[in-house]
Motif scaffolding. Sequence first.
Motif, PDB file in Angstrom:
ATOM      1  N   ILE A  25     -30.202 -37.656  -9.842  1.00 53.45           N
ATOM      2  CA  ILE A  25     -30.344 -38.380  -8.573  1.00 53.45           C
ATOM      3  C   ILE A  25     -31.540 -39.315  -8.627  1.00 53.45           C
ATOM      4  O   ILE A  25     -31.502 -40.434  -8.097  1.00 53.45           O
ATOM      5  CB  ILE A  25     -30.468 -37.387  -7.403  1.00 53.45           C
ATOM      6  CG1 ILE A  25     -29.138 -36.645  -7.207  1.00 53.45           C
ATOM      7  CG2 ILE A  25     -30.859 -38.111  -6.113  1.00 53.45           C
ATOM      8  CD1 ILE A  25     -29.191 -35.553  -6.168  1.00 53.45           C
TER       9      ILE A  25
ATOM     10  N   SER B  31     -31.183 -42.905  -9.497  1.00 52.87           N
ATOM     11  CA  SER B  31     -30.809 -43.807  -8.403  1.00 52.87           C
ATOM     12  C   SER B  31     -31.987 -44.086  -7.487  1.00 52.87           C
ATOM     13  O   SER B  31     -31.863 -44.863  -6.538  1.00 52.87           O
ATOM     14  CB  SER B  31     -29.656 -43.206  -7.595  1.00 52.87           C
ATOM     15  OG  SER B  31     -28.507 -43.050  -8.399  1.00 52.87           O
TER      16      SER B  31
ATOM     17  N   PHE C  93     -28.382 -40.518  -1.382  1.00 50.89           N
ATOM     18  CA  PHE C  93     -27.425 -40.463  -2.488  1.00 50.89           C
ATOM     19  C   PHE C  93     -26.078 -39.937  -1.990  1.00 50.89           C
ATOM     20  O   PHE C  93     -25.020 -40.474  -2.318  1.00 50.89           O
ATOM     21  CB  PHE C  93     -27.977 -39.562  -3.596  1.00 50.89           C
ATOM     22  CG  PHE C  93     -27.106 -39.476  -4.803  1.00 50.89           C
ATOM     23  CD1 PHE C  93     -27.187 -40.425  -5.814  1.00 50.89           C
ATOM     24  CD2 PHE C  93     -26.193 -38.436  -4.948  1.00 50.89           C
ATOM     25  CE1 PHE C  93     -26.375 -40.349  -6.936  1.00 50.89           C
ATOM     26  CE2 PHE C  93     -25.369 -38.354  -6.063  1.00 50.89           C
ATOM     27  CZ  PHE C  93     -25.460 -39.308  -7.060  1.00 50.89           C
TER      28      PHE C  93
ATOM     29  N   VAL D 103     -29.613 -47.766  -8.313  1.00 51.00           N
ATOM     30  CA  VAL D 103     -29.245 -47.836  -6.899  1.00 51.00           C
ATOM     31  C   VAL D 103     -28.512 -49.131  -6.559  1.00 51.00           C
ATOM     32  O   VAL D 103     -27.617 -49.140  -5.702  1.00 51.00           O
ATOM     33  CB  VAL D 103     -30.489 -47.642  -6.005  1.00 51.00           C
ATOM     34  CG1 VAL D 103     -31.435 -48.829  -6.092  1.00 51.00           C
ATOM     35  CG2 VAL D 103     -30.090 -47.385  -4.571  1.00 51.00           C
TER      36      VAL D 103
ATOM     37  N   LEU E  50     -25.076 -48.426  -7.449  1.00 48.34           N
ATOM     38  CA  LEU E  50     -24.495 -47.337  -6.678  1.00 48.34           C
ATOM     39  C   LEU E  50     -23.678 -47.859  -5.497  1.00 48.34           C
ATOM     40  O   LEU E  50     -22.686 -47.238  -5.098  1.00 48.34           O
ATOM     41  CB  LEU E  50     -25.621 -46.420  -6.184  1.00 48.34           C
ATOM     42  CG  LEU E  50     -25.253 -45.053  -5.625  1.00 48.34           C
ATOM     43  CD1 LEU E  50     -24.527 -44.224  -6.663  1.00 48.34           C
ATOM     44  CD2 LEU E  50     -26.504 -44.332  -5.146  1.00 48.34           C
TER      45      LEU E  50
END
Length: 569
Positions: free
Chosen positions: A64, A67, A74, A261, A264
């Motif tokens: 995690i 990110s 998340f 990110v 993402l």
Amino acid sequence: MGMIIKNISVYQTFTQQFEIKDVLIENGRFAYIADSLSITNESVVMDGTGKWMIPGLIDIHIHIESSMTLPSRFSEAVLPHGVTTVVADPHEVANVFGIEGVQSFLSNATALDIFYGIPSSVPSTSPQLETTGGFIGVNEVKTLLKNPMILCLGEVMNFQHLCKEETSMIKDIIKACQELKPFLPIEGHCPKITGRDLADFIAAGVTADHTQQTPESIVEKIKSGMFLEIQKKSMTKETIQTLINHHFYDYFAFVTDDVMVDQLLKGHLNELIKLAVSLGMSVEKAIYCSTYTPARRMHLEDRGMIAPGRLADFIVLSDLNQFTIHSVYKKGECVWGEDFTYKEKHDQIFPSYFYESIKCKKATIEDFKIKVSGKKAICNVIQIQPHSTFTKHIQKEVIIKKGQLDYKSANLCLLTIYERYGKNNNIAHALLDAPIHQRGAIATSCAHDHHNVMVMGNHAEDMMLAQQTICEMQGGYVVVQNGCVVAKAFLEIGGIISAQPIQVLAQQLKEVRVAMQQLGYQHDNEIMSFSTLSLPVSPELKVTDVGMINTKTQEIIPLIAEVYDENFN
């Protein structure tokens, strides 16, 4: 009161085919799947005609922290992509804060089911080769094993200590896991390890690998009893065809490992399914290896398939071949759809010292002068590899001017690492083979895995400005060009995580990425490429606050291999 979904094409895990069925969901679980179900007055009915139902996607190897966001953010980001369960290895936050960092993540409840692996390699090598803020030893492992959210031992990285030494911390950690939880999956990190070395690694207890694969490594590792976790950088026409030709579907799962990110927002595990299909795998097999096989690997018997008694975590697709997501359900409740998005609470509070973790001294111009006597030097140099986080060890001749290495005349950049935890004030240097071409510098506190402050550039004043800015920000990324800061991304929690909304952080990282490109940095993932120059378990030559490390032998490599005096011809 139950919900019935009528006339929907349901994914049958054990045949890897679709059949039109009615599905009854009660109390957050699948209750009955049949050709036709009667509707009662108490039933909530949904028409699934022309749509497909598949299990929620399960990603069993992620970080995690890669990110750079909170677990809650998340969760909110990946649910729309159909990801309903993940197993995260929090070794980044563990390297900064130790067991307190891991427990801070474990305490954060989210709609997404986030299970965890115990960070096995903190530090990734040893305290003699890198300085970290945290440490995970046998006692910490035993404490974490008591938590029901722990599903595995996270990636074992240090091959040298596991297989070449009589006694070591990682041997003791694996022994403790095997004694307390004999069937606990033990994850591995073994790039370019083959033959007897690979056999020794597996025999020591490591039964999975997620690193970059080739057709040859896929066959060798799976035939040797390893479960493979295939991430994007391993997905080529040749590797996917190898998996297909050998019918290896039961022995691998797709995973994301690291998703920046800004990427993402575009997709997660769903994008790997699309990529696998584009490379020749049937969508049914790609779904199987993103739902059932990862669930089985982590002993998650209550999910990964649409069958009575299993959790009603599922995706409704409006287009199977394009893998177009119509809606996502978690325990029978819609968490994302065309008219609905689940909103998490982003109210996690960390201890105050999590926000005050950058304790290194601010750079001076003198820090970037490599003083040496002589006329010329043969230097050990890091060469960045395209499309990979691997590097190559080369040597280059560098002129010495006025008692200093004139690395710029050899088209090299200087990389300097500052110990940031206030433990020893180490400063280490390395040389890079032409990563940028314009005047400037790049700095970060997100330097895997030790996360000391790292600055790279070709101009001392720009490097000084970049490093000082990182210290003032208490972590993040900075790009300097021609004496001016042109891009920043703030990572105020431990220097690796931001509490900002994902869209805000994504925009900052996009600006960092573009600024790096403008300096001439060329890579398909510039930020991850830069951030892993400090990862001393990833081939071939990397840097810590102690110096350059040969990642296979775990030996320190001197910056200067040889110096020629004034009589050199």
